[in-house]
Design an enzyme around this catalytic site. Structure first.
Site, PDB file in Angstrom:
ATOM      1  N   ARG A  12     -46.483   8.630 -19.322  1.00 13.78           N
ATOM      2  CA  ARG A  12     -47.043   9.244 -18.107  1.00 13.78           C
ATOM      3  C   ARG A  12     -46.024   9.197 -16.979  1.00 13.78           C
ATOM      4  NH1 ARG A  12     -47.541   8.609 -12.874  1.00 13.78           N
ATOM      5  NH2 ARG A  12     -48.132   6.407 -13.187  1.00 13.78           N
ATOM      6  N   ASP A  13     -45.652   8.010 -16.494  1.00 11.56           N
ATOM      7  CA  ASP A  13     -44.635   7.938 -15.438  1.00 11.56           C
ATOM      8  C   ASP A  13     -43.298   8.454 -15.970  1.00 11.56           C
ATOM      9  OD1 ASP A  13     -43.384   7.288 -12.975  1.00 11.56           O
ATOM     10  OD2 ASP A  13     -44.722   5.583 -12.737  1.00 11.56           O
ATOM     11  N   HIS A  16     -42.155  12.213 -15.576  1.00 15.12           N
ATOM     12  CA  HIS A  16     -41.369  12.708 -14.437  1.00 15.12           C
ATOM     13  C   HIS A  16     -39.890  12.800 -14.813  1.00 15.12           C
ATOM     14  CE1 HIS A  16     -44.603  12.612 -11.506  1.00 15.12           C
ATOM     15  NE2 HIS A  16     -44.876  11.354 -11.799  1.00 15.12           N
ATOM     16  N   SER A 166     -45.180   2.915  -5.133  1.00 16.57           N
ATOM     17  CA  SER A 166     -44.736   4.242  -5.571  1.00 16.57           C
ATOM     18  C   SER A 166     -43.285   4.529  -5.225  1.00 16.57           C
ATOM     19  CB  SER A 166     -45.625   5.321  -4.943  1.00 16.57           C
ATOM     20  OG  SER A 166     -46.984   5.040  -5.109  1.00 16.57           O
ATOM     21  N   HIS A 195     -41.823   0.073  -9.089  1.00 14.42           N
ATOM     22  CA  HIS A 195     -40.679   0.969  -9.291  1.00 14.42           C
ATOM     23  C   HIS A 195     -39.412   0.227  -8.888  1.00 14.42           C
ATOM     24  CE1 HIS A 195     -42.208   4.903 -10.599  1.00 14.42           C
ATOM     25  NE2 HIS A 195     -43.345   4.463 -10.082  1.00 14.42           N
TER      26      HIS A 195
END
EC number: 4.1.3.39
Length: 336
Positions: A12-13, A16, A166, A195
């Site tokens: 999912r992440d 990107h 984020s 992150h």
């Protein structure tokens, strides 16, 4: 420190970083490796969640629903999670995702907008899902404010609420303070999503665990937005060294990162100049390209634009401020 539950969000992440180009085979290989290594929850969707595949956010090579179905079929023990952002994903997409095997729904809002998630939590609960709240850009607000927002999500039916860094902007003390505030306020579990823009993905996750976090996130090889996420294989190794391994096969995760994920990565996420700027300024990564374009047009260092936007605590959706800030910087330069 207790053994946390780990959710792997490579699919999912990591979408990107992959420009949403995951294939069915990628999903089969990654889910199989994670499942065999004992990862209990695997998140699978477009980077911006269900229905994120669009002109605005980038089209997926394969639809979320097809990837979710592949994940469910490949997992023998792990539960499959999906992300949903109110305003993007709807009941229709969620219902279809559940039919294909989603068991955990993670509902993400800006850290100031938990109130827009009420309908989505209730909808998910009606479908029998485990629900997780995601307070994005959590560094933007005080621990006390975040706790109030988390309390709203708990009241809507969240089984866990995450502090979400984020922009990769937090320091360990920031992560600990926010997790501690939620632990002191909520009855449900608390999670932390890191992150690596300032190189602190693992350090911040450890600080969150020391403050009482029950759930954490990782991505194999750190594959994620910006400078990437806390690496799942590193988290497993560190948790094992600390004596709080929740049942993860450290060596199998190292192999999954090296032989399954690394060969398909277009690049290794790393705190380069752009990523560090995002973390240092504390702004959402989508601002970067806009700031670069405006900066080039007006002869302004885009880093100065982003730093000022961070000082003003802008959040996603306020991209129109970029031009205003750039023009102000031009006027200041002309007056100097």
């Amino acid at each position: 420190m207790n053994a946390p539950r780990l959710t792997d969000t490579t699919l999912r992440d990591g979408s990107h970083a992959m420009r949403h180009m995951f294939t069915r085979q990628h999903v089969r290989d990654i889910v199989t490796a994670l499942d065999r290594a004992g990862v209990p929850v695997i998140e699978v969707t477009h980077g911006d969640g269900l229905a994120g595949s669009s002109l605005q956010y980038g089209f997926s090579f394969v639809s979320d629903l097809d990837l979710i179905a592949e994940a469910r079929e490949s997992a023998e023990r792990a539960r499959i999670a999906a992300l949903l952002l109110p305003g993007i994903g709807t009941r229709r997409e969620l219902k279809a995702a559940v039919e294909r095997g989603v068991q955990v729904l993670r509902i993400a809002t800006q850290c100031t907008e938990a109130d827009i998630s009420e309908e989505h939590f209730k909808m998910a609960k009606d479908m029998g899902l485990e629900t997780v709240g995601f307070l994005m850009m959590s560094h933007m607000r005080s621990p006390e404010f975040l706790a109030e927002q988390a309390l709203l999500m708990e009241s809507y039916g969240a089984d866990c609420v995450y502090v979400v860094d984020s922009a990769g902007a937090m320091l360990p003390r920031d992560a600990a303070a926010r997790v501690r505030a939620l632990k002191d306020t909520l009855r449900v579990q608390v999670g932390f999503h890191a992150h690596n823009n300032l190189g602190l993905g693992i350090g911040n996750t450890l600080a969150a665990l020391e403050a009482g976090a029950d759930q954490i996130d990782g991505c194999l090889r750190g594959l994620g937005a910006g400078a990437g996420n806390a690496a799942t294989e590193l988290l497993a190794a560190v948790l094992d060294r600390l004596g709080v391994n929740p049942g993860l096969d450290v060596l199998a995760l190292m192999d999954a990162a090296e032989y399954v994920v690394a060969p398909i990565m277009p690049f290794q996420p790393f705190p380069d100049r752009d990523a560090i700027t995002i973390g240092y300024a504390g702004v959402y990564s989508t601002f970067l390209l806009h700031a670069k374009r405006v900066g080039e047009q007006l002869g302004v260092d885009p880093r100065a634009i982003l730093i000022e936007l961070g000082r003003r605590q802008t959040v996603a959706g306020q991209e129109d401020w970029i031009l205003d800030v750039a023009l102000e910087l031009v006027r200041k330069r002309e007056r100097a």
